[in-house]
Design a protein around this motif. Structure first.
Motif, PDB file in Angstrom:
ATOM      1  N   ARG A   6     -58.889  87.431  39.175  1.00 41.25           N
ATOM      2  CA  ARG A   6     -59.656  86.843  38.086  1.00 41.25           C
ATOM      3  C   ARG A   6     -58.745  85.912  37.301  1.00 41.25           C
ATOM      4  O   ARG A   6     -57.616  86.274  36.971  1.00 41.25           O
ATOM      5  CB  ARG A   6     -60.172  87.960  37.181  1.00 41.25           C
ATOM      6  N   LEU A   7     -59.229  84.713  37.035  1.00 45.27           N
ATOM      7  CA  LEU A   7     -58.506  83.760  36.195  1.00 45.27           C
ATOM      8  C   LEU A   7     -59.177  83.727  34.838  1.00 45.27           C
ATOM      9  O   LEU A   7     -60.405  83.747  34.744  1.00 45.27           O
ATOM     10  CB  LEU A   7     -58.533  82.357  36.809  1.00 45.27           C
ATOM     11  N   ARG A   8     -58.350  83.663  33.779  1.00 42.29           N
ATOM     12  CA  ARG A   8     -58.891  83.613  32.425  1.00 42.29           C
ATOM     13  C   ARG A   8     -57.844  82.997  31.504  1.00 42.29           C
ATOM     14  O   ARG A   8     -56.648  82.986  31.813  1.00 42.29           O
ATOM     15  CB  ARG A   8     -59.275  84.997  31.943  1.00 42.29           C
ATOM     16  N   PRO A   9     -58.283  82.497  30.346  1.00 40.41           N
ATOM     17  CA  PRO A   9     -57.313  81.991  29.367  1.00 40.41           C
ATOM     18  C   PRO A   9     -56.421  83.135  28.877  1.00 40.41           C
ATOM     19  O   PRO A   9     -56.879  84.276  28.731  1.00 40.41           O
ATOM     20  CB  PRO A   9     -58.189  81.458  28.228  1.00 40.41           C
ATOM     21  N   ALA A  10     -55.175  82.829  28.629  1.00 41.91           N
ATOM     22  CA  ALA A  10     -54.258  83.825  28.066  1.00 41.91           C
ATOM     23  C   ALA A  10     -54.594  84.036  26.598  1.00 41.91           C
ATOM     24  O   ALA A  10     -55.121  83.151  25.927  1.00 41.91           O
ATOM     25  CB  ALA A  10     -52.819  83.350  28.207  1.00 41.91           C
ATOM     26  N   THR A  11     -54.284  85.225  26.113  1.00 37.57           N
ATOM     27  CA  THR A  11     -54.476  85.556  24.702  1.00 37.57           C
ATOM     28  C   THR A  11     -53.151  86.054  24.126  1.00 37.57           C
ATOM     29  O   THR A  11     -52.237  86.432  24.885  1.00 37.57           O
ATOM     30  CB  THR A  11     -55.542  86.658  24.523  1.00 37.57           C
ATOM     31  N   PRO A  12     -53.033  86.096  22.808  1.00 31.83           N
ATOM     32  CA  PRO A  12     -51.810  86.638  22.207  1.00 31.83           C
ATOM     33  C   PRO A  12     -51.493  88.061  22.665  1.00 31.83           C
ATOM     34  O   PRO A  12     -50.326  88.441  22.752  1.00 31.83           O
ATOM     35  CB  PRO A  12     -52.094  86.578  20.701  1.00 31.83           C
ATOM     36  N   ALA A  13     -52.507  88.831  22.997  1.00 25.79           N
ATOM     37  CA  ALA A  13     -52.287  90.200  23.471  1.00 25.79           C
ATOM     38  C   ALA A  13     -51.569  90.245  24.817  1.00 25.79           C
ATOM     39  O   ALA A  13     -51.043  91.292  25.210  1.00 25.79           O
ATOM     40  CB  ALA A  13     -53.621  90.935  23.563  1.00 25.79           C
ATOM     41  N   ASP A  14     -51.516  89.131  25.528  1.00 25.92           N
ATOM     42  CA  ASP A  14     -50.855  89.060  26.838  1.00 25.92           C
ATOM     43  C   ASP A  14     -49.356  88.807  26.741  1.00 25.92           C
ATOM     44  O   ASP A  14     -48.667  88.804  27.762  1.00 25.92           O
ATOM     45  CB  ASP A  14     -51.472  87.932  27.682  1.00 25.92           C
ATOM     46  N   ALA A  15     -48.851  88.563  25.548  1.00 19.07           N
ATOM     47  CA  ALA A  15     -47.469  88.091  25.391  1.00 19.07           C
ATOM     48  C   ALA A  15     -46.441  88.993  26.063  1.00 19.07           C
ATOM     49  O   ALA A  15     -45.562  88.506  26.784  1.00 19.07           O
ATOM     50  CB  ALA A  15     -47.134  87.914  23.910  1.00 19.07           C
ATOM     51  N   GLU A  16     -46.530  90.274  25.860  1.00 18.23           N
ATOM     52  CA  GLU A  16     -45.529  91.179  26.428  1.00 18.23           C
ATOM     53  C   GLU A  16     -45.547  91.150  27.956  1.00 18.23           C
ATOM     54  O   GLU A  16     -44.505  91.047  28.606  1.00 18.23           O
ATOM     55  CB  GLU A  16     -45.762  92.601  25.912  1.00 18.23           C
ATOM     56  N   GLU A  17     -46.748  91.212  28.522  1.00 19.61           N
ATOM     57  CA  GLU A  17     -46.873  91.186  29.984  1.00 19.61           C
ATOM     58  C   GLU A  17     -46.422  89.838  30.550  1.00 19.61           C
ATOM     59  O   GLU A  17     -45.758  89.779  31.594  1.00 19.61           O
ATOM     60  CB  GLU A  17     -48.321  91.494  30.367  1.00 19.61           C
ATOM     61  N   LEU A  18     -46.765  88.741  29.861  1.00 20.55           N
ATOM     62  CA  LEU A  18     -46.348  87.410  30.316  1.00 20.55           C
ATOM     63  C   LEU A  18     -44.838  87.233  30.249  1.00 20.55           C
ATOM     64  O   LEU A  18     -44.236  86.663  31.163  1.00 20.55           O
ATOM     65  CB  LEU A  18     -47.042  86.328  29.493  1.00 20.55           C
ATOM     66  N   ALA A  19     -44.214  87.697  29.180  1.00 20.97           N
ATOM     67  CA  ALA A  19     -42.752  87.581  29.049  1.00 20.97           C
ATOM     68  C   ALA A  19     -42.058  88.321  30.192  1.00 20.97           C
ATOM     69  O   ALA A  19     -41.132  87.789  30.825  1.00 20.97           O
ATOM     70  CB  ALA A  19     -42.297  88.103  27.694  1.00 20.97           C
ATOM     71  N   ALA A  20     -42.500  89.525  30.470  1.00 20.80           N
ATOM     72  CA  ALA A  20     -41.893  90.320  31.546  1.00 20.80           C
ATOM     73  C   ALA A  20     -42.133  89.674  32.907  1.00 20.80           C
ATOM     74  O   ALA A  20     -41.219  89.599  33.742  1.00 20.80           O
ATOM     75  CB  ALA A  20     -42.443  91.742  31.518  1.00 20.80           C
ATOM     76  N   LEU A  21     -43.356  89.193  33.144  1.00 15.05           N
ATOM     77  CA  LEU A  21     -43.678  88.551  34.428  1.00 15.05           C
ATOM     78  C   LEU A  21     -42.869  87.276  34.615  1.00 15.05           C
ATOM     79  O   LEU A  21     -42.351  87.018  35.704  1.00 15.05           O
ATOM     80  CB  LEU A  21     -45.175  88.252  34.515  1.00 15.05           C
ATOM     81  N   ALA A  22     -42.757  86.466  33.578  1.00 15.47           N
ATOM     82  CA  ALA A  22     -42.013  85.211  33.689  1.00 15.47           C
ATOM     83  C   ALA A  22     -40.551  85.476  34.039  1.00 15.47           C
ATOM     84  O   ALA A  22     -39.994  84.825  34.931  1.00 15.47           O
ATOM     85  CB  ALA A  22     -42.118  84.424  32.387  1.00 15.47           C
ATOM     86  N   GLU A  23     -39.945  86.427  33.364  1.00 16.96           N
ATOM     87  CA  GLU A  23     -38.544  86.742  33.665  1.00 16.96           C
ATOM     88  C   GLU A  23     -38.406  87.276  35.085  1.00 16.96           C
ATOM     89  O   GLU A  23     -37.520  86.864  35.840  1.00 16.96           O
ATOM     90  CB  GLU A  23     -37.994  87.753  32.666  1.00 16.96           C
ATOM     91  N   ARG A  24     -39.295  88.176  35.465  1.00 14.66           N
ATOM     92  CA  ARG A  24     -39.215  88.771  36.811  1.00 14.66           C
ATOM     93  C   ARG A  24     -39.395  87.716  37.895  1.00 14.66           C
ATOM     94  O   ARG A  24     -38.648  87.682  38.881  1.00 14.66           O
ATOM     95  CB  ARG A  24     -40.272  89.868  36.959  1.00 14.66           C
ATOM     96  N   THR A  25     -40.373  86.820  37.740  1.00 15.91           N
ATOM     97  CA  THR A  25     -40.602  85.826  38.787  1.00 15.91           C
ATOM     98  C   THR A  25     -39.477  84.796  38.833  1.00 15.91           C
ATOM     99  O   THR A  25     -39.141  84.305  39.911  1.00 15.91           O
ATOM    100  CB  THR A  25     -41.964  85.130  38.632  1.00 15.91           C
ATOM    101  N   PHE A  26     -38.882  84.477  37.668  1.00 18.85           N
ATOM    102  CA  PHE A  26     -37.726  83.577  37.669  1.00 18.85           C
ATOM    103  C   PHE A  26     -36.591  84.202  38.486  1.00 18.85           C
ATOM    104  O   PHE A  26     -35.988  83.548  39.338  1.00 18.85           O
ATOM    105  CB  PHE A  26     -37.269  83.281  36.241  1.00 18.85           C
ATOM    106  N   VAL A  27     -36.315  85.482  38.239  1.00 19.29           N
ATOM    107  CA  VAL A  27     -35.247  86.175  38.970  1.00 19.29           C
ATOM    108  C   VAL A  27     -35.583  86.258  40.457  1.00 19.29           C
ATOM    109  O   VAL A  27     -34.742  85.957  41.312  1.00 19.29           O
ATOM    110  CB  VAL A  27     -34.997  87.575  38.362  1.00 19.29           C
ATOM    111  N   GLU A  28     -36.828  86.635  40.784  1.00 17.37           N
ATOM    112  CA  GLU A  28     -37.232  86.732  42.195  1.00 17.37           C
ATOM    113  C   GLU A  28     -37.075  85.398  42.917  1.00 17.37           C
ATOM    114  O   GLU A  28     -36.625  85.361  44.064  1.00 17.37           O
ATOM    115  CB  GLU A  28     -38.700  87.173  42.292  1.00 17.37           C
ATOM    116  N   THR A  29     -37.446  84.329  42.238  1.00 16.96           N
ATOM    117  CA  THR A  29     -37.438  83.017  42.880  1.00 16.96           C
ATOM    118  C   THR A  29     -36.043  82.432  42.989  1.00 16.96           C
ATOM    119  O   THR A  29     -35.592  82.057  44.073  1.00 16.96           O
ATOM    120  CB  THR A  29     -38.351  82.041  42.099  1.00 16.96           C
ATOM    121  N   PHE A  30     -35.360  82.336  41.861  1.00 18.01           N
ATOM    122  CA  PHE A  30     -34.120  81.563  41.837  1.00 18.01           C
ATOM    123  C   PHE A  30     -32.863  82.373  42.134  1.00 18.01           C
ATOM    124  O   PHE A  30     -31.917  81.839  42.708  1.00 18.01           O
ATOM    125  CB  PHE A  30     -33.995  80.822  40.507  1.00 18.01           C
TER     126      PHE A  30
END
Length: 177
Positions: A8-32
């Protein structure tokens, strides 16, 4: 990854911040780091993570009305996202009112499901609302991403050194339009 639920795709909300921060860091590490094996010095990587992936930095970008986020969920978890904002790379033709794809991250377990393309196509549609060309940057060694962006009409328009702490990655600037 097999799922009983459809992504499911949807607009992000402020409540997503914690999950987004963790996902962004994890995917950066996985990728690079894990994938491309870039040997970032520990201090540089720590400074970069704190600046870009911290909960505070993520909350600030989510709250910024000039930034537009979309998330991809699978089984109730965020597994990818795109972030569009004002263009800010060092290129003589670039203007802040142009749109830039700031980030497009997909967790490794969700790759191959078409989420990256769906998020990219939606991000491009959101960038269409801004005047002028569309911009993004891509690491010079990420040939797969470069092919994908070329498929969507982007061409290399320059390059620059992207800071990860005091480390510098060679980034390509891509433009469409």
């Amino acid at each position: 990854m097999t799922s009983t639920y459809q992504p499911r795709l949807r607009p992000a909300t402020p409540a997503d911040a914690e999950e987004l921060a963790a996902l962004a860091e994890r995917t950066f590490v996985e990728t690079f780091i894990d994938g491309f094996k870039i040997p970032y010095p520990a201090d540089d990587l720590a400074a970069f993570k704190a600046e870009v992936f911290s909960l505070e930095a993520t909350r600030a970008r989510l709250a910024n009305p000039d930034h537009d986020w979309e998330v991809a969920e699978l089984d109730g978890r965020i597994v990818g996202f795109s972030e569009v904002g004002p263009a800010s790379m060092p290129h003589p033709d670039l203007k802040p009112e142009h749109g830039e794809l700031k980030r497009l991250y997909i967790a490794s377990e969700a790759q191959g499901l078409g989420l990256g393309r769906a998020l990219l196509e939606n991000a491009l549609a959101r960038m269409d609302r801004r005047p002028g060309p569309q911009w993004l940057s891509v690491w010079s060694g990420n040939d797969k991403a470069q092919r994908l962006y070329r498929h969507y009409g982007f061409d290399k328009a320059g390059d620059y050194e992207f800071p990860v702490g005091s480390w510098r990655d060679q980034e390509f600037i891509f433009r469409r339009g």
